[in-house]
Design an enzyme around this catalytic site. Sequence first.
Site, PDB file in Angstrom:
ATOM      1  N   HIS A  84      16.039 -28.143 -22.860  1.00 50.39           N
ATOM      2  CA  HIS A  84      16.564 -26.885 -22.301  1.00 50.39           C
ATOM      3  C   HIS A  84      15.553 -25.745 -22.223  1.00 50.39           C
ATOM      4  O   HIS A  84      15.722 -24.834 -21.426  1.00 50.39           O
ATOM      5  CB  HIS A  84      17.846 -26.443 -23.017  1.00 50.39           C
ATOM      6  CG  HIS A  84      17.640 -25.814 -24.351  1.00 50.39           C
ATOM      7  ND1 HIS A  84      17.568 -26.532 -25.519  1.00 50.39           N
ATOM      8  CD2 HIS A  84      17.482 -24.516 -24.708  1.00 50.39           C
ATOM      9  CE1 HIS A  84      17.394 -25.707 -26.530  1.00 50.39           C
ATOM     10  NE2 HIS A  84      17.330 -24.481 -26.080  1.00 50.39           N
ATOM     11  N   GLU A  88      11.395 -23.248 -18.895  1.00 51.95           N
ATOM     12  CA  GLU A  88      11.153 -21.817 -19.089  1.00 51.95           C
ATOM     13  C   GLU A  88       9.832 -21.557 -19.814  1.00 51.95           C
ATOM     14  O   GLU A  88       9.113 -20.622 -19.491  1.00 51.95           O
ATOM     15  CB  GLU A  88      12.299 -21.248 -19.914  1.00 51.95           C
ATOM     16  CG  GLU A  88      12.270 -19.755 -19.954  1.00 51.95           C
ATOM     17  CD  GLU A  88      13.350 -19.243 -20.878  1.00 51.95           C
ATOM     18  OE1 GLU A  88      13.292 -18.068 -21.197  1.00 51.95           O
ATOM     19  OE2 GLU A  88      14.228 -20.027 -21.274  1.00 51.95           O
ATOM     20  N   ASP A  89       9.529 -22.405 -20.817  1.00 54.17           N
ATOM     21  CA  ASP A  89       8.393 -22.086 -21.695  1.00 54.17           C
ATOM     22  C   ASP A  89       7.117 -22.858 -21.389  1.00 54.17           C
ATOM     23  O   ASP A  89       6.088 -22.598 -21.974  1.00 54.17           O
ATOM     24  CB  ASP A  89       8.776 -22.367 -23.166  1.00 54.17           C
ATOM     25  CG  ASP A  89       9.914 -21.465 -23.628  1.00 54.17           C
ATOM     26  OD1 ASP A  89      10.141 -20.439 -22.962  1.00 54.17           O
ATOM     27  OD2 ASP A  89      10.565 -21.786 -24.636  1.00 54.17           O
ATOM     28  N   ASP A 150      23.088 -23.839 -28.250  1.00 55.01           N
ATOM     29  CA  ASP A 150      21.807 -23.123 -28.362  1.00 55.01           C
ATOM     30  C   ASP A 150      22.018 -21.811 -29.123  1.00 55.01           C
ATOM     31  O   ASP A 150      21.280 -21.461 -30.042  1.00 55.01           O
ATOM     32  CB  ASP A 150      21.307 -22.859 -26.928  1.00 55.01           C
ATOM     33  CG  ASP A 150      20.035 -22.016 -26.885  1.00 55.01           C
ATOM     34  OD1 ASP A 150      19.152 -22.246 -27.730  1.00 55.01           O
ATOM     35  OD2 ASP A 150      19.941 -21.128 -26.014  1.00 55.01           O
TER      36      ASP A 150
END
Length: 728
Positions: A84, A88-89, A150
Amino acid sequence: MIDPEAERKEILRLYRRLLRHAKPFLKDNDAKIIKKAFNTSVEAHKDMRRKSGEPYIYHPIAVAQIAVEEIGLGTTSIVAALLHDVVEDTEMEIEDVERDFGPSVARIIEGLTKISGVFDYGSSQQAENFRKMLLTLSDDVRVILVKLADRLHNMRTLDSMPRHKQLKIASETMYLYAPLAHRLGLYAIKSELEDLYLKYTDTATYKDISNKIRQTRSARSKFIKDFIAPIEEELDKHGFKFNIKGRPKSIYSILKKIKKQNISFEEVYDLFAIRITLDVPVENEKAACWQVYSIITDFYQPNPDRLRDWVNTPKANGYESLHTTVMSKSGQWVEVQIRTKRMDEIAERGYAAHWKYKDGPGSESGLEQWINKVRDMLENNTGNALEFMDEFRKNLFVEEVFVFTPKGELIILPDKATALDFAFEIHSQIGLQCLGAKVNQKLVPLSYRLYNGDQVEILTSQKQKPNEEWLNYAVTSKARARIKEALREERKHKTEQGKILLDKRLSQLKIADNQANLNKLMAFFNVPSVHDLHYRLATGHIDSKNIKEVIFTATAEKGSSTLDPKSFDREVQKIRGVNSDMLVIGENTSNMNYKIASCCNPIPGDDVFGFETGDEDIEIHRTNCQRAIELMSNYGNRVVRAKWTDQKELAFLAGIRIKGTDRVGLVNDLTRIISNSLRVNMRSITIDSHDGIFEGNIMVFVNDTGHLDKLIQRMGKVNGILTVERFD
């Protein structure tokens, strides 16, 4: 010192635990896909660490573990949870995820990847993120379920975050994620999120209640054992397969009760619930639950006002259970919940368990109906993100009211819904033309509040139109969205009429229709925009005859160029960097425009934060203030860290509530303690006495929380006083 070998072993241990929990439902090639996702995630995050210093990969594994073990999700969700944060990272793109793991996983991750971009002014970035997250609900509810996993892990590991981040994340959780978990039927997760919110925003209260629960644990276990002994014997006699357990209520729900009923911890009677879970086939469920109810009430007297039958009419989130509160032999009320294994799984696992028990393709659970309503709301919402969030929350935390159409069809509406909401629920057009209603054959106004069992018939008229006041009666999002839309349409129509009127008047006066002249008109009539000017002309608030030549010929005064003292102070403030970091309250700074919030009246010693209001003032709130949740989650960027200075000469207003047995001279003793022993000034005192018991509120000026606590302690020692507590 980092030990790479120990960390590698720990990562493998966590991964194996995850597989162990997933094993029962894995199909052909699932284990391979999970392994691939795990390796991808390990590789992508290999050089990253969390704020606590541990390897970042611990987080995705923990989220996947929660998804399987606590929510009951399957392979697709495990893979999405493991990956997840990858898009994004790290360098990895959504296309790569889709290529390697398929479109379902990619769609969930896309929904989870935080959204950034430019939003309309006045809407907070956070609310916009929530809205986009909810839009993904229309595609796949698993996005929200993984998001909850999360968030739960982030809340469990909030210790390593700086204080202002803790407050923001905790408030956001309380504002949106706890209600979402509740609505999706995940009670265990909802309760834990609420408790963790309390732990970080009002640590003292949290510790106090949890200590008290701990201290009463052994007495509670003995009580439960004695209470259930005769029931167990009887259920065995009847040949039931069952399981009975007692569980304490969550800390947050105990605190809510204490506040709502204005009682002490010791007075909360149902600190725990007894749950009886039956193992019976689906077709015998109702009969079995009622039979067990009958057995319990043979031993213990029930409270008729506290019977809740969610077996015949389940809650909108699918919750089914029979609740009763009975009087134990020791004079304590005890809540007993009776349900079957299937109902228990739905109550604990919520949405995920629903799929397991669907009765064929045509059946729609209350929860799916709710999700369809959310979709409907999302598609029809044209307002800004904050407005949307507000409406959405109103529909999250609601009890329901069950009412009927004239033909006997059941309609479920949120609690406090009105005849107007009912009209919109049937059809938007009926809502827009609704004049009034007949409830149980009696005429009632649109604002009539519906009660369980009401039978409602709507009266309409072609000539009827919605007006602003309707928003005061409408509770459901559907009704509110339609009314706002109709009002906007009406306003647009009026604005167009107003423009025609203005054009006509300007051409009579032979004045050009240009921006400079419009600006003069707006200044003259003191309206903020041209639209407003048009609208007021159409509605008659401004008479077009008052538009005269003189308005356009008068010369405006030139604005002065020097800074007034207040803006000069603000410049100084900017240079000092006050807004960017920490506000110190109580320093002798005249250039700091702060004020104490009246909703929670903080005093020195309280945990506080500052909030920048629209007019450049800063409002000081307690971190456990009711409004804090909303401010921190929606306007995180306007929250300023704040602390009190050590100066003692300031006095702050605080309220003290007292209860006691009435006696002569009591008030005299109290006021003496207040004014003599601690040199406290009293602003007001109101005391009400009835049947030998008195209750009173005293407003006093104190220096800080220590000062206040001392005062409360001393007042508590006065003969005849039962309770003394601070109130907001």
